[in-house]
Design an enzyme around this catalytic site. Structure first.
Site, PDB file in Angstrom:
ATOM      1  N   HIS A   1       0.853  -1.195   0.000  1.00 22.38           N
ATOM      2  CA  HIS A   1       0.000   0.000   0.000  1.00 22.38           C
ATOM      3  C   HIS A   1       0.887   1.243   0.000  1.00 22.38           C
ATOM      4  O   HIS A   1       1.922   1.269   0.635  1.00 22.38           O
ATOM      5  CB  HIS A   1      -0.908   0.025   1.244  1.00 22.38           C
TER       6      HIS A   1
ATOM      7  N   ASP B   1      -7.875  -5.313  -0.255  1.00 20.92           N
ATOM      8  CA  ASP B   1      -8.340  -6.232  -1.309  1.00 20.92           C
ATOM      9  C   ASP B   1      -7.974  -7.684  -1.061  1.00 20.92           C
ATOM     10  O   ASP B   1      -8.415  -8.568  -1.806  1.00 20.92           O
ATOM     11  CB  ASP B   1      -7.740  -5.795  -2.656  1.00 20.92           C
TER      12      ASP B   1
HETATM   13  C1  SDX Z   1      -6.123  -0.159  -3.244  1.00 21.28           C
HETATM   14  O1  SDX Z   1      -4.347   4.369  -2.424  1.00 21.28           O
HETATM   15  C2  SDX Z   1      -5.274   3.752  -1.781  1.00 21.28           C
HETATM   16  O2  SDX Z   1      -5.707   4.118  -0.714  1.00 21.28           O
HETATM   17  C3  SDX Z   1      -5.853   2.560  -2.518  1.00 21.28           C
HETATM   18  C4  SDX Z   1      -6.876   1.737  -1.752  1.00 21.28           C
HETATM   19  C5  SDX Z   1      -8.139   2.503  -1.511  1.00 21.28           C
HETATM   20  O3  SDX Z   1      -8.853   2.178  -0.557  1.00 21.28           O
HETATM   21  O4  SDX Z   1      -8.473   3.368  -2.365  1.00 21.28           O
HETATM   22  O5  SDX Z   1      -6.335   1.334  -0.509  1.00 21.28           O
HETATM   23  C6  SDX Z   1      -7.275   0.493  -2.542  1.00 21.28           C
HETATM   24  O6  SDX Z   1      -5.888   0.139  -4.374  1.00 21.28           O
HETATM   25  C7  SDX Z   1      -5.258  -1.122  -2.472  1.00 21.28           C
HETATM   26  C8  SDX Z   1      -4.033  -1.640  -3.314  1.00 21.28           C
HETATM   27  C9  SDX Z   1      -4.537  -2.762  -4.237  1.00 21.28           C
HETATM   28  N1  SDX Z   1      -3.453  -3.133  -5.190  1.00 21.28           N
HETATM   29  C10 SDX Z   1      -2.785  -4.298  -5.054  1.00 21.28           C
HETATM   30  O7  SDX Z   1      -2.943  -5.096  -4.142  1.00 21.28           O
HETATM   31  C11 SDX Z   1      -1.806  -4.557  -6.196  1.00 21.28           C
HETATM   32  C12 SDX Z   1      -0.469  -5.023  -5.635  1.00 21.28           C
HETATM   33  N2  SDX Z   1       0.164  -3.928  -4.890  1.00 21.28           N
HETATM   34  C13 SDX Z   1       0.999  -3.054  -5.576  1.00 21.28           C
HETATM   35  O8  SDX Z   1       1.081  -3.011  -6.931  1.00 21.28           O
HETATM   36  C14 SDX Z   1       1.547  -1.873  -4.786  1.00 21.28           C
HETATM   37  O9  SDX Z   1       1.883  -2.316  -3.534  1.00 21.28           O
HETATM   38  C15 SDX Z   1       0.649  -0.652  -4.689  1.00 21.28           C
HETATM   39  C16 SDX Z   1       0.167  -0.234  -6.030  1.00 21.28           C
HETATM   40  C17 SDX Z   1      -0.496  -0.938  -3.793  1.00 21.28           C
HETATM   41  C18 SDX Z   1       1.481   0.470  -4.066  1.00 21.28           C
HETATM   42  O10 SDX Z   1       2.482   0.779  -4.953  1.00 21.28           O
HETATM   43  P1  SDX Z   1       3.607   1.867  -4.643  1.00 21.28           P
HETATM   44  O11 SDX Z   1       3.330   2.562  -3.357  1.00 21.28           O
HETATM   45  O12 SDX Z   1       3.768   2.693  -5.875  1.00 21.28           O
HETATM   46  O13 SDX Z   1       4.872   1.004  -4.374  1.00 21.28           O
HETATM   47  P2  SDX Z   1       5.873   0.515  -5.516  1.00 21.28           P
HETATM   48  O14 SDX Z   1       5.105  -0.047  -6.682  1.00 21.28           O
HETATM   49  O15 SDX Z   1       6.838   1.639  -5.766  1.00 21.28           O
HETATM   50  O16 SDX Z   1       6.618  -0.708  -4.777  1.00 21.28           O
HETATM   51  C19 SDX Z   1       7.694  -0.472  -3.853  1.00 21.28           C
HETATM   52  C20 SDX Z   1       8.534  -1.743  -3.890  1.00 21.28           C
HETATM   53  C21 SDX Z   1       8.932  -2.151  -5.302  1.00 21.28           C
HETATM   54  O17 SDX Z   1      10.098  -2.930  -5.186  1.00 21.28           O
HETATM   55  P3  SDX Z   1      11.564  -2.243  -5.528  1.00 21.28           P
HETATM   56  O18 SDX Z   1      11.432  -1.663  -6.942  1.00 21.28           O
HETATM   57  O19 SDX Z   1      11.740  -1.153  -4.476  1.00 21.28           O
HETATM   58  O20 SDX Z   1      12.549  -3.367  -5.417  1.00 21.28           O
HETATM   59  O21 SDX Z   1       7.732  -2.855  -3.397  1.00 21.28           O
HETATM   60  C22 SDX Z   1       7.534  -3.785  -4.461  1.00 21.28           C
HETATM   61  C23 SDX Z   1       7.843  -3.072  -5.752  1.00 21.28           C
HETATM   62  O22 SDX Z   1       8.291  -4.008  -6.738  1.00 21.28           O
HETATM   63  N3  SDX Z   1       6.131  -4.198  -4.367  1.00 21.28           N
HETATM   64  C24 SDX Z   1       5.698  -5.450  -4.511  1.00 21.28           C
HETATM   65  C25 SDX Z   1       4.311  -5.378  -4.291  1.00 21.28           C
HETATM   66  N4  SDX Z   1       3.949  -4.122  -4.045  1.00 21.28           N
HETATM   67  C26 SDX Z   1       5.079  -3.384  -4.091  1.00 21.28           C
HETATM   68  N5  SDX Z   1       6.362  -6.595  -4.800  1.00 21.28           N
HETATM   69  C27 SDX Z   1       5.588  -7.709  -4.871  1.00 21.28           C
HETATM   70  N6  SDX Z   1       4.241  -7.728  -4.660  1.00 21.28           N
HETATM   71  C28 SDX Z   1       3.579  -6.589  -4.369  1.00 21.28           C
HETATM   72  N7  SDX Z   1       2.263  -6.606  -4.164  1.00 21.28           N
END
Ligand code: SDX
Length: 393
Positions: A272, A329
């Site tokens: 998140h 989720d």
């Molecule tokens: C919702 O914003 C909100 O409030 C949203 C929400 C709401 O109520 O409106 O809470 C609802 O959208 C919840 C999130 C649902 N999405 C997912 O579950 C999809 C999987 N999660 C991600 O794609 C990610 O964690 C996000 C999109 C939720 C957050 O992304 P960020 O903050 O942009 O973080 P990032 O993509 O920059 O990741 C940081 C690091 C990265 O690794 P490095 O490049 O630093 O090595 O963490 C890794 C990412 O690769 N990473 C993950 C991961 N999420 C982040 N690696 C594996 N699995 C994951 N789920």
């Protein structure tokens, strides 16, 4: 400072507005709607009462709530011409696409809603109509998907009962509303109702800032929510858990994929932008999943897989280093499924829950007279150069 452009990809460190609606503390896992802790609202309130709270800022007394709920009940019917648009969709149409189309089509019925100077009463009525018709549109999107005749709203039913009836009733077979199902649905809708400046709420604000109508802004928000990185994640989580189940529950394999930089796969339902220790909604939903499945006598093997995956991830350095925990989720789809709601309707359910939050954000943006949203950029393209005729290229 004027002239200096600060690049902030994904707006990770940008505050886009001042807002009094929802408070998040990502470190402490705090979520409050208008100051009320989500845990108290989930246990004691109802979705319509929370909708009123988010939109108008205070918990309503009985007279105010009865008028609000009564107005909504009497606007659930949809113009028959909109149903003709629904009939035009092939049954393979994804319910989120049908929902956003029906909301946009409804905009055409209120051309004056594009008028930025329209009266306060008309804006209030537009809010009531939207809250009232969204469940009808959502249920009809499902009926289109399963090829069943639509069920019309019934004014004798409350918000969740009416929605469940429109979803599952059949001309040949009356649906019996199970209070456990209705209560579980109501709690899930409360937990999804708002979340400050998330991707879809920011979309609603920026579209609304151009003086596009509330309906047009909400249609944009629905489409932003659909993405698997946002509200589409609840559907992606179940698909992921089913894949792990098909792999004999090999969570380590799928965690390996999620950590592999060359593999685009992410652990859906994890991580998140704001919550860095836990998502308070995930905690409540995880507990509710146990309660609801037990009450309904449902044993869903993917719940055990989900719990195992969470346990593994909490011990894995990759996930610990990146502060990745279950988000809203991760467990919600397991409850939706136990309620009989199919996977491709999960994001529609998220939209149904998030509607009051989107409306509250749009209303606050309008009342504060926010300027049209128009960010700048850091230009990295070509310097000035002269046109060259095709023959010389
Ligand atoms: C919702 O914003 C909100 O409030 C949203 C929400 C709401 O109520 O409106 O809470 C609802 O959208 C919840 C999130 C649902 N999405 C997912 O579950 C999809 C999987 N999660 C991600 O794609 C990610 O964690 C996000 C999109 C939720 C957050 O992304 P960020 O903050 O942009 O973080 P990032 O993509 O920059 O990741 C940081 C690091 C990265 O690794 P490095 O490049 O630093 O090595 O963490 C890794 C990412 O690769 N990473 C993950 C991961 N999420 C982040 N690696 C594996 N699995 C994951 N789920």
């Amino acid at each position: 400072q004027s002239g200096v452009i600060t690049l902030d990809r994904g707006f990770k460190n940008t505050g886009s507005c001042e807002s009094a609606i929802t408070f998040l503390d990502g470190e402490k896992g705090i979520l409050r709607y208008r100051g009320y802790p989500i845990e108290q609202l989930a246990d004691n309130s109802t979705f319509l009462e929370v909708a009123y709270l988010l939109i108008y800022g205070e918990l309503p007394n009985k007279a105010t709530f009865d008028k609000f709920a009564g107005d909504i009940t009497h606007h659930t019917l949809v113009n028959e011409d909109i149903k003709k648009i629904l009939d035009g969709f092939p049954s393979a149409a994804h319910p989120m696409g049908v929902l956003s189309s029906l909301i946009t089509a409804q905009t055409a019925f209120y051309p004056n809603s594009l008028d930025p100077n329209r009266s306060k009463e008309e804006t209030e009525l537009s809010i009531i109509r939207l809250l009232a018709k969204m469940p009808t549109f959502a249920a009809w999107a499902y009926k289109k998907k399963v090829g069943h005749p639509v069920i019309y709203p019934n004014n004798k039913m409350d918000y969740c009962g009416n929605f469940l009836n429109m979803m599952f009733s059949l001309p040949a077979d009356e649906y019996e509303i199970d209070p456990v199902v209705a209560k579980a649905l109501d709690k899930l809708l409360i937990l999804h109702a708002d979340h400050e400046q998330n991707c879809s709420a920011s979309t609603v604000r920026i579209v609304g800032s151009s003086q596009a109508s509330l309906w047009a802004s909400i249609s944009a928000g629905i489409n932003a929510l659909w993405g698997p990185l946002h509200g589409g994640a609840n559907q992606a989580v179940i698909e992921m858990l089913e894949n792990i189940k098909a792999d004999g529950g090999d969570t380590k394999k799928w965690m390996g994929k999620a950590k592999d930089k060359d593999d685009p796969f992410r652990l859906m339902g994890f991580g998140h932008r704001v919550y860095k220790n836990f998502d308070p909604r995930a905690k409540i939903i995880k507990k509710a999943a146990d309660d609801v499945l037990e009450k309904l006598g449902v044993h869903d093997p993917v719940l055990d897989i989900a719990k195992g995956l969470e346990e593994e991830a909490l011990k894995d350095q990759y996930f610990v280093d990146r502060k990745l925990y279950p988000n809203v989720d991760f467990y919600s789809g397991i409850i939706y499924r136990a309620l009989g709601i199919p996977t491709d309707m999960f994001t529609v359910m998220f939209a149904l829950g998030r509607l009051p939050g989107w409306i509250a954000q749009w209303k606050e943006m309008k009342e504060m007279g926010e300027p049209i949203g128009r960010p700048r950029q850091v230009y990295t393209g070509e310097n000035a150069r002269d046109y060259m005729n095709m023959g010389k290229r």
